[in-house]
Design an enzyme around this catalytic site. Structure first.
Site, PDB file in Angstrom:
ATOM      1  N   CYS A  87       0.850  -1.186   0.000  1.00  0.00           N
ATOM      2  CA  CYS A  87       0.000   0.000   0.000  1.00  0.00           C
ATOM      3  C   CYS A  87       0.891   1.244   0.000  1.00  0.00           C
ATOM      4  O   CYS A  87       1.896   1.306   0.704  1.00  0.00           O
ATOM      5  CB  CYS A  87      -0.959  -0.027   1.184  1.00  0.00           C
ATOM      6  N   GLU A  88       0.530   2.196  -0.849  1.00  0.00           N
ATOM      7  CA  GLU A  88       1.400   3.361  -1.027  1.00  0.00           C
ATOM      8  C   GLU A  88       1.293   4.349   0.136  1.00  0.00           C
ATOM      9  O   GLU A  88       2.098   5.261   0.239  1.00  0.00           O
ATOM     10  CB  GLU A  88       1.095   4.067  -2.352  1.00  0.00           C
ATOM     11  N   HIS A  89       0.325   4.185   1.002  1.00  0.00           N
ATOM     12  CA  HIS A  89       0.181   5.119   2.117  1.00  0.00           C
ATOM     13  C   HIS A  89       1.053   4.745   3.310  1.00  0.00           C
ATOM     14  O   HIS A  89       1.484   5.605   4.058  1.00  0.00           O
ATOM     15  CB  HIS A  89      -1.287   5.194   2.561  1.00  0.00           C
ATOM     16  N   HIS A  90       1.284   3.434   3.496  1.00  0.00           N
ATOM     17  CA  HIS A  90       2.038   2.984   4.675  1.00  0.00           C
ATOM     18  C   HIS A  90       3.231   2.100   4.325  1.00  0.00           C
ATOM     19  O   HIS A  90       3.970   1.693   5.219  1.00  0.00           O
ATOM     20  CB  HIS A  90       1.113   2.214   5.624  1.00  0.00           C
ATOM     21  N   GLN A 128      -5.459  -0.436  -3.982  1.00  0.00           N
ATOM     22  CA  GLN A 128      -6.187  -1.532  -4.621  1.00  0.00           C
ATOM     23  C   GLN A 128      -7.076  -1.038  -5.764  1.00  0.00           C
ATOM     24  O   GLN A 128      -7.221  -1.706  -6.788  1.00  0.00           O
ATOM     25  CB  GLN A 128      -7.021  -2.271  -3.560  1.00  0.00           C
ATOM     26  N   HIS A 156      -5.594  -5.909   3.977  1.00  0.00           N
ATOM     27  CA  HIS A 156      -4.583  -4.842   4.063  1.00  0.00           C
ATOM     28  C   HIS A 156      -3.929  -4.827   5.440  1.00  0.00           C
ATOM     29  O   HIS A 156      -4.602  -4.599   6.444  1.00  0.00           O
ATOM     30  CB  HIS A 156      -5.249  -3.479   3.775  1.00  0.00           C
ATOM     31  N   CYS A 158      -2.129  -2.642   6.710  1.00  0.00           N
ATOM     32  CA  CYS A 158      -2.221  -1.350   7.397  1.00  0.00           C
ATOM     33  C   CYS A 158      -3.530  -1.227   8.180  1.00  0.00           C
ATOM     34  O   CYS A 158      -3.621  -0.434   9.117  1.00  0.00           O
ATOM     35  CB  CYS A 158      -2.032  -0.191   6.426  1.00  0.00           C
TER      36      CYS A 158
HETATM   37 ZN   LIG Z   1      -2.164   1.589   3.951  1.00  0.00          ZN
END
Ligand SMILES: [Zn+2]
Length: 195
Positions: A87-90, A128, A156, A158
Site C-alpha cells: 500500500c502506497e500510504h504505509h 487496490q 490490508h 495497514c
Molecule cells: Zn495503507
C-alpha cells in the site's frame, strides 16, 4: 546445469537504500551493530527492490509477446491469481486474490501472461482501486477484447496491524468493460468465480 535462476540487483540502489535502512533502524531504537541485524539493511534493500520491480517492467510488452489469432469467442476466466502488493500510504503489504475474465475478439492471450501482468502492477506502491483499473485498462487497450472484467479481494496489513486493527475485513474492488457492462454477462462471470 539445464536451468539456473539468478537475481540481479542494482548495486548503487542497494547501497543507497541499505545506508538509509541503517539510519531508520537506528532511529527506531535498535542497535544496527547487533549480530542478527548486521546484514538486515542490505537484505531489506534487496527485498524492497524485488517488491517494486514492476516499475521497470512493461505489461503491454508482456501481453503482446503472447497474443494469438483465434476464433474462440466465449468467456475466458483465470481466477484465484495470488496477489502481493504494497500500500502506497504505509508501505505495508496488502494481499489476496485477483479474478480476471475476458471475451476474445479475434485474439487470445497466453494464460500465464495474465498473472504476470498482475505482478507487474502489484510490484509497485499501490492502492487496490488503481491496481484494479490498471489491470483492466492494460488488457482492454492491448488485447482489445469484446469485454474484460477484474475483481480483486484483498486484506490490508495497514488495517490489520495498525489503525483500526480489523483482522478479518476483506476489501473488494471490481471493474468491467465492454460486454461485462451488461448485467447478464457480469452475473455469469461473478457466478463462475463463486461470488
Ligand atoms: Zn495503507
Amino acid at each position: 546445469m539445464p536451468y539456473k535462476k539468478f537475481e540481479e540487483y542494482n548495486m548503487q540502489v542497494t547501497d543507497d537504500v541499505k545506508n538509509r535502512y541503517k539510519d531508520i533502524i537506528k532511529d527506531l531504537g535498535e542497535d544496527v551493530g547487533r549480530d542478527g541485524l548486521l546484514k538486515t539493511p542490505e537484505r531489506a534493500a534487496k527485498a524492497m527492490q524485488f517488491l517494486t520491480q514492476g516499475y521497470h517492467q512493461d505489461p503491454v510488452e508482456i501481453l503482446k509477446s503472447a497474443m494469438f489469432k483465434e476464433s474462440y469467442n466465449e468467456m475466458v476466466i483465470v481466477k484465484d491469481i495470488e496477489l502481493y502488493s504494497l500500500c502506497e500510504h504505509h508501505i505495508l503489504p496488502f494481499f489476496g486474490k485477483v479474478h480476471i475474465a475476458y471475451i476474445p475478439n479475434g485474439q487470445i492471450v497466453g494464460l500465464s501472461k495474465l498473472p504476470r501482468i498482475v505482478d507487474v502492477f502489484a510490484r509497485r506502491l499501490q492502492v487496490q482501486e488503481r491496481l484494479t483499473e490498471q489491470i483492466l485498462d492494460c488488457i482492454n487497450d492491448t488485447l482489445k477484447p469484446q469485454g474484460v472484467a477484474v475483481v480483486i479481494e484483498a486484506s490490508h496489513m495497514c488495517m490489520m496491524m495498525r489503525g483500526v486493527q480489523k483482522q478479518n475485513s476483506i476489501t473488494t474492488t471490481s471493474g468491467f468493460r465492454g460486454q461485462f457492462e451488461k448485467i447478464e454477462t457480469r452475473n455469469e462471470f461473478l457466478k463462475l468465480i463463486g461470488k
